[in-house]
Each structure stands twice: as C-alpha cells, then as structure tokens.
Design an enzyme around this catalytic site. Structure first.
Site, PDB file in Angstrom:
ATOM      1  CD  GLU A 259      -2.893  -1.286   0.517  1.00  0.00           C
ATOM      2  OE1 GLU A 259      -3.124  -0.331  -0.241  1.00  0.00           O
ATOM      3  OE2 GLU A 259      -3.558  -2.330   0.508  1.00  0.00           O
ATOM      4  CB  CYS A 296      -2.483   6.422   2.354  1.00  0.00           C
ATOM      5  SG  CYS A 296      -3.732   5.529   3.292  1.00  0.00           S
TER       6      CYS A 296
HETATM    7  P1  NAP Z   1       8.542   4.688   4.541  1.00  0.00           P
HETATM    8  O1  NAP Z   1       9.693   5.550   4.807  1.00  0.00           O
HETATM    9  O2  NAP Z   1       8.520   3.888   3.295  1.00  0.00           O
HETATM   10  O3  NAP Z   1       8.435   3.738   5.830  1.00  0.00           O
HETATM   11  C1  NAP Z   1       7.403   2.819   5.965  1.00  0.00           C
HETATM   12  C2  NAP Z   1       7.858   1.647   6.817  1.00  0.00           C
HETATM   13  O4  NAP Z   1       8.893   0.926   6.143  1.00  0.00           O
HETATM   14  C3  NAP Z   1       8.446   2.062   8.161  1.00  0.00           C
HETATM   15  O5  NAP Z   1       8.051   1.133   9.131  1.00  0.00           O
HETATM   16  C4  NAP Z   1       9.959   1.964   7.915  1.00  0.00           C
HETATM   17  O6  NAP Z   1      10.690   1.734   9.082  1.00  0.00           O
HETATM   18  C5  NAP Z   1      10.011   0.747   7.018  1.00  0.00           C
HETATM   19  N1  NAP Z   1      11.209   0.629   6.220  1.00  0.00           N
HETATM   20  C6  NAP Z   1      12.082   1.589   5.866  1.00  0.00           C
HETATM   21  N2  NAP Z   1      13.064   1.071   5.093  1.00  0.00           N
HETATM   22  C7  NAP Z   1      12.791  -0.252   4.967  1.00  0.00           C
HETATM   23  C8  NAP Z   1      13.443  -1.329   4.296  1.00  0.00           C
HETATM   24  N3  NAP Z   1      14.547  -1.151   3.585  1.00  0.00           N
HETATM   25  N4  NAP Z   1      12.894  -2.551   4.382  1.00  0.00           N
HETATM   26  C9  NAP Z   1      11.776  -2.752   5.080  1.00  0.00           C
HETATM   27  N5  NAP Z   1      11.118  -1.777   5.735  1.00  0.00           N
HETATM   28  C10 NAP Z   1      11.619  -0.542   5.683  1.00  0.00           C
HETATM   29  O7  NAP Z   1       7.181   5.486   4.540  1.00  0.00           O
HETATM   30  P2  NAP Z   1       6.645   6.548   5.594  1.00  0.00           P
HETATM   31  O8  NAP Z   1       7.434   7.775   5.421  1.00  0.00           O
HETATM   32  O9  NAP Z   1       6.528   5.962   6.956  1.00  0.00           O
HETATM   33  O10 NAP Z   1       5.155   6.722   5.079  1.00  0.00           O
HETATM   34  C11 NAP Z   1       4.786   7.718   4.159  1.00  0.00           C
HETATM   35  C12 NAP Z   1       4.248   7.113   2.900  1.00  0.00           C
HETATM   36  O11 NAP Z   1       3.377   6.028   3.169  1.00  0.00           O
HETATM   37  C13 NAP Z   1       3.414   8.088   2.115  1.00  0.00           C
HETATM   38  O12 NAP Z   1       3.939   8.169   0.816  1.00  0.00           O
HETATM   39  C14 NAP Z   1       2.022   7.508   2.055  1.00  0.00           C
HETATM   40  O13 NAP Z   1       1.325   7.662   0.861  1.00  0.00           O
HETATM   41  C15 NAP Z   1       2.260   6.075   2.297  1.00  0.00           C
HETATM   42  N6  NAP Z   1       1.098   5.510   2.962  1.00  0.00           N
HETATM   43  C16 NAP Z   1       0.290   4.675   2.267  1.00  0.00           C
HETATM   44  C17 NAP Z   1      -0.823   4.125   2.867  1.00  0.00           C
HETATM   45  C18 NAP Z   1      -1.728   3.183   2.120  1.00  0.00           C
HETATM   46  O14 NAP Z   1      -2.560   2.548   2.740  1.00  0.00           O
HETATM   47  N7  NAP Z   1      -1.603   3.067   0.830  1.00  0.00           N
HETATM   48  C19 NAP Z   1      -1.106   4.417   4.208  1.00  0.00           C
HETATM   49  C20 NAP Z   1      -0.256   5.289   4.889  1.00  0.00           C
HETATM   50  C21 NAP Z   1       0.849   5.835   4.254  1.00  0.00           C
HETATM   51  P3  NAP Z   1      11.415   2.928   9.869  1.00  0.00           P
HETATM   52  O15 NAP Z   1      10.358   3.868  10.288  1.00  0.00           O
HETATM   53  O16 NAP Z   1      12.076   2.225  10.989  1.00  0.00           O
HETATM   54  O17 NAP Z   1      12.376   3.554   8.887  1.00  0.00           O
END
Ligand code: NAP
Length: 523
Positions: A259, A296
């Site tokens: 997602e 999101c």
């Molecule tokens: P993110 O930086 O991609 O982080 C998301 C999760 O992934 C965090 O738990 C992060 O851990 C983890 N992560 C980071 N690097 C990773 C790796 N190499 N391997 C596995 N996991 C890893 O995203 P975010 O900044 O938290 O969220 C913002 C984005 O999420 C926005 O673009 C939004 O659109 C999207 N979003 C989508 C939805 C949906 O339902 N479609 C819902 C909410 C948000 P750490 O925090 O420990 O780095």
C-alpha cells in the site's frame, strides 16, 4: 521544572520484551522537537523471533475456529479500548495529532477489530473457508474439485507507515489473525509510541507467539522470511519496491502486499445539487486538514467544472480560514504539525515542485505560518495550502508527486466524463476517487470510467449527501488498496482481506468424501 524522562521502547519477540544494544533511534514530539523515547533493534535475533511465532502462535491460531479467533479480536478490542485515553495522549505527544486526529486513528483501530471479531463470530465453527461451489470433473458428480483457502503455516510480517500507528497495526492484524496467521508487526520508528503501548496491553490478552512487535529499524528481518510467510507493507513506493526486490523475498516466493503513494481525486460533476456540492466542500476540508493531510487516502486532486472554479475556491477557502494550526494539545487548535522533520522538509520541497510545475496558490502561503501556542521556530508545521493548476494535463507534478501534508490542487475541466478520466488517469493508480453529482447517466459513466484506476470509488448524490463518509475513511468491509502507483495491494474488504493470508488449494477426488472432509454442504 525537570525534563520528562525519555522512554525506552522495547520489542516483543520470542515471547518476551527485548531491546537491541546498538545505536538507538530517537522519537520526537513534533510540536516541541523534544526527544521523548528511544529504541534499538540492533543485535536482536529476528530469525528466532519468526520461528517462535511460526511454532507457537501458528498452531494456537489454527487450532481455533473462526469464532474462537473472533473472540481473540474482541479481547484485543476491549484491551485497547480500556487504554484509549492514554493512547490519545501519546498520539498528541508523539504524532502531533489533535485529539480528533488521535481518536480517528484509535477508534479506526477499535472499529476494525470489532468488525472482524463479528465476522469471525458469523463464520462460526469452521477453521478455513471454501470458495464457490464444487467443480464437476467427471459428469455425475462422483469426481469433483473444491477450492479451499487454508491458513498458511508462516508468519504475517507487517511493516507500517508513521501516520496510523494504531489503525495500521489493527487493520492488518485483524485480517491475518482471523485467517489463522500469527503477526509480527513493525511500526514506523518515528511514531511507534502508540503501537508500543498497544502491544504492551495486547500481549497480556493473547497466547504466546500470536503477536510480536519489532520496535525500531527493520534490521535483517527480511533475510529470515520463509515460503509460508507473507509481508504486508504500507509506506512509500520506494521502500515498497525495495521490499518486493529483496533477495530472500524473491527466492522464497514470499507474497508481498504493498500500500503505497496515492494521488486521490475528487470530482465535482456538472449540475450537482446544493446538498451534493456542500458535501464536497465539507469533505475537501476534512481531507486537507485531518491528520494535517497525512493520510494515504487524502484528496490531493480536486476536479471541478471550469465554470464553477471561482465558487469552489471561495467556499473551500472560507472553510480553511477556520483552521487554527498550532499545539495539538490545545482545545482551540484544530490542526497540528507534520509528524517528523523529514516529513516537513519533504512537504516543503513538494510544494515548491508543484508551484514550479504549473500550479498557483489560491489560499494560504507556503511555510509554517504562525502556529498557536508554540515556541518561535519550533515544530514541524506546514500551513494549509490550496492550489490551482489551470491546465491540468500540462501540470505533471500535480499527478506525479504526493505532497504528504495539508495541500490539495484544484483542476478545472470541461465537465465531460472523458476529460475527468484523462486527468484522473494521470495519477497512475490511486486508492480512492470520490464523485459528487446528481445526473445519474453521468454518474454511471463516470463510476465505470474511473473505477479501473482505483481500489475504491465513493459516489455522493443529493439523497445521501448528509450521511456520506468523507472519502478518506477506510472501511473494513470494503477493499483498501489501489492499482499501479498505489502499490497494487488489497487489504480489508470483509472476508476478501483473508485471501492474502491463505493458500488457495484445489482438492480433487471422490466428491461426497471430499465434501465430508472439507465440511461442505453435499448437493
Ligand atoms: P517509509 O519511509 O517507506 O516507511 C514505511 C515503513 O517501512 C516504516 O516502518 C519503515 O521503518 C520501514 N522501512 C524503511 N526502510 C525499509 C526497508 N529497507 N525494508 C523494510 N522496511 C523498511 O514510509 P513513511 O514515510 O513511513 O510513510 C509515508 C508514505 O506512506 C506516504 O507516501 C504515504 O502515501 C504512504 N502511505 C500509504 C498508505 C496506504 O494505505 N496506501 C497508508 C499510509 C501511508 P522505519 O520507520 O524504521 O524507517
């Protein structure tokens, strides 16, 4: 006055609380920028944690019927409900949420657990689901085939985004646990305080190995996933792509649900009645400002017939004038900061890109504004901003870049379904599109035209305008996910949400005997 203590957030793995020994990550209060907690996952044995969940949690869950698993979800709901006030305070402090934002997240978690608890009850005594009716392989019904959905024998690894620390945990866990899979949940580090507290109370009501928590960086977790495990991820498209391409995930054939980013649209149809139009204005305001636009499903692009553009600018601006940005703990504030310094930097950059790419400001000013009750220059604030791109198809950035904050862009169009579809399609796949109109022929065409670009379409007409949910509200009975840029994932949607956690197995043989084994009604 002494500084409040900085909490140490631990992980719950292999049935006990553990902390890593390496360099700790720090969680901040996004209003004051004060550190509030630390956590580390360095050195934790994540392979052992997954094995513990497979060996302890899996058999326990598979031994329960759907009704039994539903009862566990109900116990989870009650445990979280008892902690609701404390969780709201944590969300204000660690997430920059107003109380309203915090309730949206926590009550969303409660509602989803409640929904799946009820679903478990209604599925009753069964341990797995059968799909459709049997296939007759040889005429006469003696040789038949069934499709069973059997719980996988692995762990559901859940990696969540920062914006919904409560709902994110609950919506993924509810479906996995009801399907019969133990869960290892990893919240985003920056806002993990709420999830950490939830798991503290949840492990008290759940059998060992059913729910594990990894609090902090992901470490080498994915190096240990196996062919019966699944990974469900919510977050940025970049991280989603990295997880999909992870060597171990690929070699073990681990299913991944993503997602990711989404440039959701709202469309005002020509000739919408007053009540329908008012619902659109109300919902645009909600979607721009709830959780400071960090949803999101928030509306990023608003399509309006060109001859109504000025009216919509005036009415949305009127509502946005009532937004008071500032310390989310204050009752006279209705929008808080973004969750992290990084999110604010990314939003500021994104706004500059939109403005350089064909959008102009019609309400607000880029920047932090003057947040109420906040020390000068402190906090990760971004003021609400309404933009217009006068030539929507030329303004590429508006369709390519998700600014994760209180920012939306109005896109004038000629009122035809074809033009609306062309603009919406530029988002390359989104979670939700909402359509506001009263011309039934137009609505029918529009729903079918924009549907394939979305996981959900919300239609609002005069008859139900006062009851309609704002489109950003994710509903447990309806699909959540979207094609293309949105990640191509599917979550929730009632029993559909269980599909990801089960193996579809075709079982062929002696029809009446199989019907007995599988608990099917004999036809
Ligand atoms: P993110 O930086 O991609 O982080 C998301 C999760 O992934 C965090 O738990 C992060 O851990 C983890 N992560 C980071 N690097 C990773 C790796 N190499 N391997 C596995 N996991 C890893 O995203 P975010 O900044 O938290 O969220 C913002 C984005 O999420 C926005 O673009 C939004 O659109 C999207 N979003 C989508 C939805 C949906 O339902 N479609 C819902 C909410 C948000 P750490 O925090 O420990 O780095």
């Amino acid at each position: 006055m002494s500084e409040p203590a900085i909490a140490l957030l631990r992980s719950h793995l292999s049935g006990r609380w553990q902390s890593g020994d390496g360099r700790a990550a720090t969680l901040f209060d996004p209003t004051t920028e004060a550190p509030i907690a630390t956590c580390s996952t360095a050195g934790l044995d994540l392979g052992a944690a997954l094995q513990f969940a497979r060996e302890q949690g899996g058999p326990t869950l598979r031994g329960l019927t759907f009704a039994g698993r539903g009862a566990l979800l109900q116990a989870m709901r009650e445990a979280i409900h008892a902690e609701r006030e404390a969780l709201i305070e944590m969300a204000v402090r660690n997430g920059g949420n107003t109380r309203g934002d915090a309730k949206f997240d926590i009550d969303g978690a409660l509602a989803t657990l409640g929904y799946y608890a009820d679903l478990g009850k209604s599925l009753g005594d069964r341990h797995f689901l059968l799909e459709g009716s049997p296939e007759n392989i040889v005429r006469g019904g003696r040789v038949q085939g069934y499709h069973a959905r059997l719980p996988r024998r692995g762990v559901a690894v859940h990696i969540n985004a920062f914006n919904f620390p409560a709902w994110g945990l609950a919506e993924k866990a509810a479906t996995a646990l009801l399907a019969g899979l133990p869960v290892l949940s990893k919240p985003a580090t920056s806002t993990a305080l709420v999830t950490h507290r939830m798991v503290e109370v949840l492990v008290e009501v759940l059998p060992p190995g059913v729910l594990s928590l990894l609090c902090g960086g992901v470490g080498d977790l994915l190096d240990h996933v196996g062919p019966q495990d699944v990974v469900a991820f919510t977050g940025s498209a970049d991280t989603g792509a990295r997880i999909r391409g992870h060597q171990r995930v690929l070699s073990a054939g681990v299913p991944v649900n993503v997602e990711a980013d989404s440039l959701n649209s709202t469309i005002l149809a020509p000739g919408a009645e007053d009540a329908t139009y008012d619902a659109l204005i109300r919902h645009v305001h909600t979607e721009m400002t709830q959780k400071a636009g960090q949803k999101c499903t928030a509306t990023r692009r608003i399509l309006v017939p060109r001859d109504r553009l000025d009216e919509v600018i005036a009415d949305v601006s009127e509502r946005l004038r009532g937004v008071v940005v500032g310390d989310p703990g204050r009752e006279d504030v209705n929008m808080g900061p973004l969750a992290t310094a990084e999110q604010r930097r990314s939003a500021d950059e994104g706004i500059a890109t939109l403005l350089a790419g064909g959008a102009r400001v019609v309400f607000g000013r880029p920047g932090r504004g003057e947040p109420r009750g906040v020390e000068d220059g402190k906090g990760y604030f971004v003021s609400p901003l309404l933009l217009v791109a006068d030539e929507p198809l030329q303004a590429s950035a508006v369709h390519d870049l998700e600014v994760f904050g209180p920012v939306s862009t109005l896109l004038p169009y000629d009122g035809s379904v074809a033009a609306a579809e062309a603009i919406v399609a530029r988002g390359q796949g989104s979670l939700v599109c909402s359509i506001y109109g009263d011309d039934r022929a137009w609505l029918e065409k529009a729903v079918l035209a924009v549907g394939p670009y979305h996981g959900r379409v919300s239609m609002v007409d005069e008859k139900m305008a006062d009851k309609a949910f704002s489109p950003g509200m994710v509903l447990p009975g309806l699909n959540h996910g979207g094609p293309g840029r949105a990640g191509g994932g599917n979550e929730l949607g009632g029993t559909r949400g269980l599909d990801f956690y089960t193996q579809r197995t075709a079982v062929q043989g002696n029809g009446p005997l199989l019907a007995r084994f599988l608990g099917a009604a004999v036809e």
